[in-house]
Design an enzyme around this catalytic site. Sequence first.
Site, PDB file in Angstrom:
ATOM      1  N   PHE A  56       1.108  -0.725   0.284  1.00  0.00           N
ATOM      2  CA  PHE A  56       0.163  -0.007  -0.310  1.00  0.00           C
ATOM      3  C   PHE A  56       1.175   1.416  -0.476  1.00  0.00           C
ATOM      4  O   PHE A  56       1.977   1.331   0.669  1.00  0.00           O
ATOM      5  CB  PHE A  56      -1.395   0.205   1.084  1.00  0.00           C
ATOM      6  CG  PHE A  56      -1.223   1.118   1.102  1.00  0.00           C
ATOM      7  CD1 PHE A  56      -3.466   0.712   0.635  1.00  0.00           C
ATOM      8  CD2 PHE A  56      -1.342   1.964   2.067  1.00  0.00           C
ATOM      9  CE1 PHE A  56      -4.463   2.042   0.909  1.00  0.00           C
ATOM     10  CE2 PHE A  56      -2.851   2.715   2.260  1.00  0.00           C
ATOM     11  CZ  PHE A  56      -3.981   2.957   1.333  1.00  0.00           C
ATOM     12  N   ARG A  96     -12.250  -3.173  -7.720  1.00  0.00           N
ATOM     13  CA  ARG A  96     -12.360  -4.028  -6.657  1.00  0.00           C
ATOM     14  C   ARG A  96     -13.072  -4.477  -6.415  1.00  0.00           C
ATOM     15  O   ARG A  96     -14.096  -2.904  -5.683  1.00  0.00           O
ATOM     16  CB  ARG A  96     -11.241  -3.351  -5.508  1.00  0.00           C
ATOM     17  CG  ARG A  96     -10.711  -4.476  -4.683  1.00  0.00           C
ATOM     18  CD  ARG A  96      -9.566  -3.969  -3.663  1.00  0.00           C
ATOM     19  NE  ARG A  96     -10.462  -2.884  -3.022  1.00  0.00           N
ATOM     20  CZ  ARG A  96      -9.804  -1.622  -2.173  1.00  0.00           C
ATOM     21  NH1 ARG A  96      -8.175  -2.196  -1.748  1.00  0.00           N
ATOM     22  NH2 ARG A  96     -10.247  -1.085  -0.906  1.00  0.00           N
ATOM     23  N   ASP A 109       1.369  -5.595   8.677  1.00  0.00           N
ATOM     24  CA  ASP A 109      -0.156  -4.562   7.692  1.00  0.00           C
ATOM     25  C   ASP A 109      -0.941  -5.306   7.512  1.00  0.00           C
ATOM     26  O   ASP A 109      -1.084  -6.389   7.035  1.00  0.00           O
ATOM     27  CB  ASP A 109       0.596  -3.501   6.733  1.00  0.00           C
ATOM     28  CG  ASP A 109      -0.302  -2.227   6.290  1.00  0.00           C
ATOM     29  OD1 ASP A 109      -2.108  -2.887   6.651  1.00  0.00           O
ATOM     30  OD2 ASP A 109      -0.388  -1.393   6.389  1.00  0.00           O
ATOM     31  N   TYR A 166     -11.148   0.911  10.505  1.00  0.00           N
ATOM     32  CA  TYR A 166     -12.756   1.269   9.258  1.00  0.00           C
ATOM     33  C   TYR A 166     -13.267   0.873   8.707  1.00  0.00           C
ATOM     34  O   TYR A 166     -14.017   1.019   7.503  1.00  0.00           O
ATOM     35  CB  TYR A 166     -12.974   2.877   9.262  1.00  0.00           C
ATOM     36  CG  TYR A 166     -11.237   3.683   8.030  1.00  0.00           C
ATOM     37  CD1 TYR A 166     -11.436   2.003   6.893  1.00  0.00           C
ATOM     38  CD2 TYR A 166     -10.089   3.434   9.113  1.00  0.00           C
ATOM     39  CE1 TYR A 166      -9.940   3.206   6.107  1.00  0.00           C
ATOM     40  CE2 TYR A 166      -9.340   4.189   8.329  1.00  0.00           C
ATOM     41  CZ  TYR A 166      -8.471   4.081   7.091  1.00  0.00           C
ATOM     42  OH  TYR A 166      -7.619   3.571   6.210  1.00  0.00           O
ATOM     43  N   LYS A 167     -12.201  -1.135   8.441  1.00  0.00           N
ATOM     44  CA  LYS A 167     -12.598  -1.814   7.183  1.00  0.00           C
ATOM     45  C   LYS A 167     -13.262  -2.521   7.327  1.00  0.00           C
ATOM     46  O   LYS A 167     -14.452  -2.844   7.938  1.00  0.00           O
ATOM     47  CB  LYS A 167     -11.363  -1.708   6.490  1.00  0.00           C
ATOM     48  CG  LYS A 167     -10.875  -0.823   5.672  1.00  0.00           C
ATOM     49  CD  LYS A 167      -9.065  -0.667   5.419  1.00  0.00           C
ATOM     50  CE  LYS A 167      -8.670   0.647   4.997  1.00  0.00           C
ATOM     51  NZ  LYS A 167      -6.630   0.176   3.703  1.00  0.00           N
TER      52      LYS A 167
END
Length: 423
Positions: free
Chosen positions: A136, A387, A213, A238-239
């Site tokens: 990322f 995605r 991560d 928050y995912k």
Amino acid sequence: MTESDWAVPDWTARAAALDAADPLRAYRDLFVGSEDPSVRAYLDGNSLGRPLRASVERITAFMTQAWGGRLIRGWDEQWFELPITIGDRLAATVLGAAAGQTTIGDSTTVLLYKLARGAIALRPGRNELVLDRDNFPTDRYVLESIAAEHGLTVRWIEPDPRAGVELEQLAEVVGERTALVVLSHVAYRSGYLLDAAAIARRTHEAGALLLLDLCHSVGSVPLELDSWGVDFAVGCTYKYLNGGPGSPAFAYVGRRHLDGFRQPIEGWMGRADPFGMAQGYEPAQGIRRVISGTPPILGMLAMQDTLELIEQVGMDAVRAKSMRLTEFALELVDELLTPLGIELGSPRDPVLRGGHIIIDHPSFAEVTTNLQARGVIPDFRPPHGLRIGLSPLSTSFGEVAVGIQAIRDESTRDEPGSQGRDA
Ligand SMILES: *Cc1c(COP(=O)(O)O)cnc(C)c1O
């Protein structure tokens, strides 16, 4: 059945049957907006999870009773301990980690910086960091900036963009100069799932440390940080944990590293006896030393409702549904999209992938915009990836079918001779 029935499978009926057989189907109704007809398929719960209805009540009660009623007394009564108590709960529920190693606060980006700096300091004399080109962006930028600041060299792994970092690729670059290896457990683009235990073993054989991560794996893939021997980890809430936009991240520091661990933002809230207001910094005992300033209590409310839900359901059931969802998505992609020249950018083996898949086509920037207007909400990832994120507690098989049929329709819209059939 006629031949044309075979040629055109009824995906809507297939999805309905899968939903009817889904042991987790009732949980979807616990989410705000799950009945909103204007959102026909939410395929981005891995970027921003839906809120739980329970969180609306929890946040309201917090404002009226805890904040509005207890005022500053709330810090002594509860809030001061909250980053650690929620950290322990998160560790037990989704990280496979014992208490005392996890805290909540900051963003993933800031925690990456703090833990990476602290980890590198535990390996003095070693001057290399190992990272992959498909990690990322924030992971790459933060580690590159640390390398520049401290005169370290980044050794880059170049993974297959449709898969991820292989053990052999790590073995080629890790060695006696390596201080720290930083990898994503589930790749944000391809969805590739690392063998974290094997990666940790190989890293340790070289005498280096591993920082994982977990943004795309926490809450979708069962984790065993303690038994895998992971040294450090960070991740978003928050995912898949539905903590809300900008909810604070978590940091895990393996117990064996805690005593000697120092992170670079030494603030009063991570000091021993912070209200002593004394001269000079002295780290608090244990994981509290990772905290820098006043913790974001409001942002920690909603994630607790998802943790409560996962405590009931269990991560194994979450993972089982996640695999069924991505499997169904792949079936639809193969049938409806591959004939249009759309390519899969994710592993086919479910054991090697997390909770999302990505498909690639040059038209996808435009297709994604058009889909959003139709209430089908996937994510776009450059150069031209669409995605499809499937959050097991809030996504139905029906949404997968609606979403992928809509992608087919949008992708055939302007082609001469296309039928644009809408099931
Ligand atoms: C989403 C994500 C982040 C986000 O970091 P923030 O500091 O919360 O913006 C970091 N790493 C990975 C792998 C991600 O998927």
